[in-house]
Write a protein that holds these residues in place. Structure first.
Motif, mmCIF file in Angstrom:
data_model
loop_
_atom_site.group_PDB
_atom_site.id
_atom_site.type_symbol
_atom_site.label_atom_id
_atom_site.label_comp_id
_atom_site.label_asym_id
_atom_site.label_seq_id
_atom_site.Cartn_x
_atom_site.Cartn_y
_atom_site.Cartn_z
ATOM 1 N N GLY A 1 0.797 -1.203 0.000
ATOM 2 C CA GLY A 1 0.000 0.000 0.000
ATOM 3 C C GLY A 1 0.839 1.266 0.000
ATOM 4 N N GLU A 2 2.122 1.113 0.320
ATOM 5 C CA GLU A 2 3.006 2.286 0.378
ATOM 6 C C GLU A 2 3.182 2.868 -1.026
ATOM 7 N N PRO A 3 3.060 4.204 -1.147
ATOM 8 C CA PRO A 3 3.161 4.816 -2.478
ATOM 9 C C PRO A 3 4.578 4.779 -3.029
ATOM 10 N N LEU A 4 4.660 4.597 -4.327
ATOM 11 C CA LEU A 4 5.943 4.589 -5.033
ATOM 12 C C LEU A 4 5.892 5.688 -6.084
ATOM 13 N N VAL A 5 6.253 6.896 -5.697
ATOM 14 C CA VAL A 5 6.144 8.040 -6.596
ATOM 15 C C VAL A 5 7.462 8.259 -7.343
ATOM 16 N N GLU A 6 7.357 8.347 -8.662
ATOM 17 C CA GLU A 6 8.552 8.453 -9.501
ATOM 18 C C GLU A 6 9.463 9.595 -9.048
ATOM 19 N N GLN A 7 8.879 10.776 -8.916
ATOM 20 C CA GLN A 7 9.678 11.953 -8.577
ATOM 21 C C GLN A 7 10.386 11.780 -7.235
ATOM 22 N N THR A 8 9.643 11.321 -6.240
ATOM 23 C CA THR A 8 10.202 11.144 -4.903
ATOM 24 C C THR A 8 11.358 10.152 -4.910
ATOM 25 N N LEU A 9 11.116 8.999 -5.543
ATOM 26 C CA LEU A 9 12.158 7.969 -5.592
ATOM 27 C C LEU A 9 13.362 8.473 -6.372
ATOM 28 N N ALA A 10 13.106 9.236 -7.444
ATOM 29 C CA ALA A 10 14.210 9.763 -8.254
ATOM 30 C C ALA A 10 15.130 10.620 -7.392
ATOM 31 N N GLU A 11 14.522 11.462 -6.548
ATOM 32 C CA GLU A 11 15.335 12.311 -5.678
ATOM 33 C C GLU A 11 16.105 11.464 -4.668
ATOM 34 N N GLN A 12 15.421 10.471 -4.108
ATOM 35 C CA GLN A 12 16.089 9.609 -3.128
ATOM 36 C C GLN A 12 17.291 8.894 -3.733
ATOM 37 N N PHE A 13 17.139 8.413 -4.960
ATOM 38 C CA PHE A 13 18.222 7.661 -5.588
ATOM 39 C C PHE A 13 19.214 8.575 -6.301
ATOM 40 N N GLY A 14 18.868 9.866 -6.389
ATOM 41 C CA GLY A 14 19.779 10.794 -7.048
ATOM 42 C C GLY A 14 19.856 10.601 -8.548
ATOM 43 N N VAL A 15 18.738 10.185 -9.159
ATOM 44 C CA VAL A 15 18.698 10.030 -10.615
ATOM 45 C C VAL A 15 17.450 10.729 -11.136
ATOM 46 N N SER A 16 17.241 10.666 -12.428
ATOM 47 C CA SER A 16 16.042 11.281 -12.999
ATOM 48 C C SER A 16 14.875 10.291 -12.909
ATOM 49 N N ARG A 17 13.720 10.738 -13.356
ATOM 50 C CA ARG A 17 12.546 9.871 -13.279
ATOM 51 C C ARG A 17 12.656 8.667 -14.210
ATOM 52 N N THR A 18 13.404 8.817 -15.288
ATOM 53 C CA THR A 18 13.407 7.773 -16.323
ATOM 54 C C THR A 18 13.771 6.380 -15.810
ATOM 55 N N PRO A 19 14.932 6.209 -15.176
ATOM 56 C CA PRO A 19 15.242 4.853 -14.704
ATOM 57 C C PRO A 19 14.307 4.381 -13.593
ATOM 58 N N VAL A 20 13.845 5.314 -12.754
ATOM 59 C CA VAL A 20 12.885 4.944 -11.706
ATOM 60 C C VAL A 20 11.617 4.402 -12.344
ATOM 61 N N ARG A 21 11.198 5.111 -13.362
ATOM 62 C CA ARG A 21 9.991 4.704 -14.076
ATOM 63 C C ARG A 21 10.111 3.284 -14.600
ATOM 64 N N GLU A 22 11.256 2.980 -15.191
ATOM 65 C CA GLU A 22 11.461 1.634 -15.720
ATOM 66 C C GLU A 22 11.404 0.598 -14.595
ATOM 67 N N ALA A 23 12.058 0.927 -13.472
ATOM 68 C CA ALA A 23 12.067 -0.008 -12.341
ATOM 69 C C ALA A 23 10.648 -0.262 -11.844
ATOM 70 N N LEU A 24 9.838 0.788 -11.766
ATOM 71 C CA LEU A 24 8.471 0.632 -11.272
ATOM 72 C C LEU A 24 7.636 -0.228 -12.215
ATOM 73 N N HIS A 25 7.834 -0.027 -13.524
ATOM 74 C CA HIS A 25 7.094 -0.859 -14.468
ATOM 75 C C HIS A 25 7.501 -2.318 -14.339
ATOM 76 N N ARG A 26 8.764 -2.547 -14.058
ATOM 77 C CA ARG A 26 9.197 -3.938 -13.886
ATOM 78 C C ARG A 26 8.619 -4.516 -12.612
ATOM 79 N N LEU A 27 8.551 -3.715 -11.559
ATOM 80 C CA LEU A 27 7.918 -4.178 -10.318
ATOM 81 C C LEU A 27 6.464 -4.544 -10.578
ATOM 82 N N GLU A 28 5.804 -3.711 -11.394
ATOM 83 C CA GLU A 28 4.400 -3.984 -11.685
ATOM 84 C C GLU A 28 4.255 -5.315 -12.421
ATOM 85 N N GLN A 29 5.130 -5.544 -13.390
ATOM 86 C CA GLN A 29 5.052 -6.798 -14.138
ATOM 87 C C GLN A 29 5.354 -7.996 -13.263
#
Lengths: 220, 220
Positions: free
Chosen positions: A25-53
DNA sequence: TTGCAGTGACATGTATACAATAGAAAGCTA
DNA sequence: TAGCTTTCTATTGTATACATGTCACTGCAA
């Protein structure tokens, strides 16, 4: 970059789910995670889509990703599927394992008998199941099993306890499975493994039984 | 846009693989596909990653994506896995199907007996297997089977022929499966389904047998 | 001729800006 | 106040530019 950012983010998120730091139930927001990991939204986005799959994330409000919740009924299906596939692998392994593998299985069995520490036994238990998995000579079924086991991560992180009472019965069941495999009896192996897996997750039945029927909806 | 571009690209690519327009080994270049679909690289990229996760695409030279090739050994494993899972679903269905479903199964069986057109029989065959799949009451195993069937798309597009000789034996096998299910005999159902699936893909064994041992490497 | 280093091109990886959408909340009307 | 419409905002979807990496090819030297 030697390793792709998307890959390491994906694995880090899995690790955090496994560790229970990310609860269902914990939210996984692209922008937030991007800042935490110190990268842009793009790789975070890919990771989230893989988690979804991988069925570890799902869509929440406003299309946002959240760590996947599962109703107990879904978990029951998941555990049944896991058990059936592992039983199938065991049945195949009974017919296909090499002599070396069969001896290895006995060795691990003996190690388990000699071990009283739950944590150490857990590792021995993993090795036992790994030998069977690879002995089946079918990498597709093996990786399918891995994927299904991955889906139970969040639940195991929150609910799984080492139960010393299970340890004794687990040993007995492992012995039964091993004997069936050694005698190359596929049908018996399947039955033994099936009931072994089922009793491993007897906890789930308790939870399901305790739930009042009207309290439906995702819980885990 | 009502539907996400990435989704429709993903499905279009699957359709083209299914139709045999995209053959194994064919390059899938982000820029090229983006121009063809009239979008940017971003959604194409997402579609390709999803294809890779579904085992329909793989990395070729220079990390480029290509339509996935499979060695005959991989195909053999894949068909075995498919067969084992479908057999498991059938065994579960034998115990769980409702009376309505059991009657429906008989109806479809009769339709198959009355049908001589291979294309129409193929559709009836699909319905037969669908009823069993949903009768097992396990959506995880069902979707796992779907995923595995998807992986054989490219191969089926290139190699599968409707064989009228198979039609007669398929009918007999379906009858055997149905009888086992009607008598709620899970073990017999499993065996029947297992041999049914195996004989469906007997073609593959022929191909494997014809290959000389030294000609290794991806073929499909 | 062979081996290797440099170079270049092609394809993916990442960053960033802008567009679209879907809920939520506010406001409006009967 | 219930129900509807509007607006607003959080979040994802898409486009584009630039960075990185890998492989092939060339040219030089032994």
């Amino acid at each position: 970059m030697a390793i792709r950012a998307a890959d390491s983010i994906f694995e880090t998120l899995i690790d955090e789910i496994m560790a229970g730091q990310m609860v269902p139930g914990e939210p996984l927001v692209e922008q937030t995670l991007a800042e935490q990991f110190g990268v842009s939204r793009t790789p975070v986005r890919e990771a989230l889509h893989r988690l979804e799959q991988a069925c570890l994330a799902e869509r929440g409000a406003r299309r946002a990703f959240v760590v996947r919740r599962m109703a107990p009924e879904d978990l029951a299906e998941l555990f049944e599927a896991t058990g059936e596939i592992e039983s199938t692998l065991a049945a195949l392994a009974a017919k296909r394992m090499s002599e070396i593998e069969r001896r290895k299985l006995e060795t691990v069995l003996d190690e388990g008998d000699a071990c009283d520490d739950p944590a150490a036994y857990s590792e021995i238990n993993s090795r036992f199941h790994e030998i069977i998995k690879s002995g089946a000579r079918n990498s597709i079924l093996a990786s399918t099993l891995d994927e299904l086991n991955l889906r139970t991560l969040a639940w195991r992180a929150a609910n799984f306890r080492e139960d010393s009472r299970r340890l004794a019965s687990s040993r007995v069941e492992h012995r039964g499975i091993t004997q069936a495999i050694l005698s190359q009896d596929a049908d018996t192996t399947r039955r033994q493994m099936c009931s072994h897996v089922a009793s491993s997750y007897i906890v789930l039945s308790d939870i399901l039984a305790r739930r009042s029927p009207d309290r439906s909806g995702p819980q885990f």
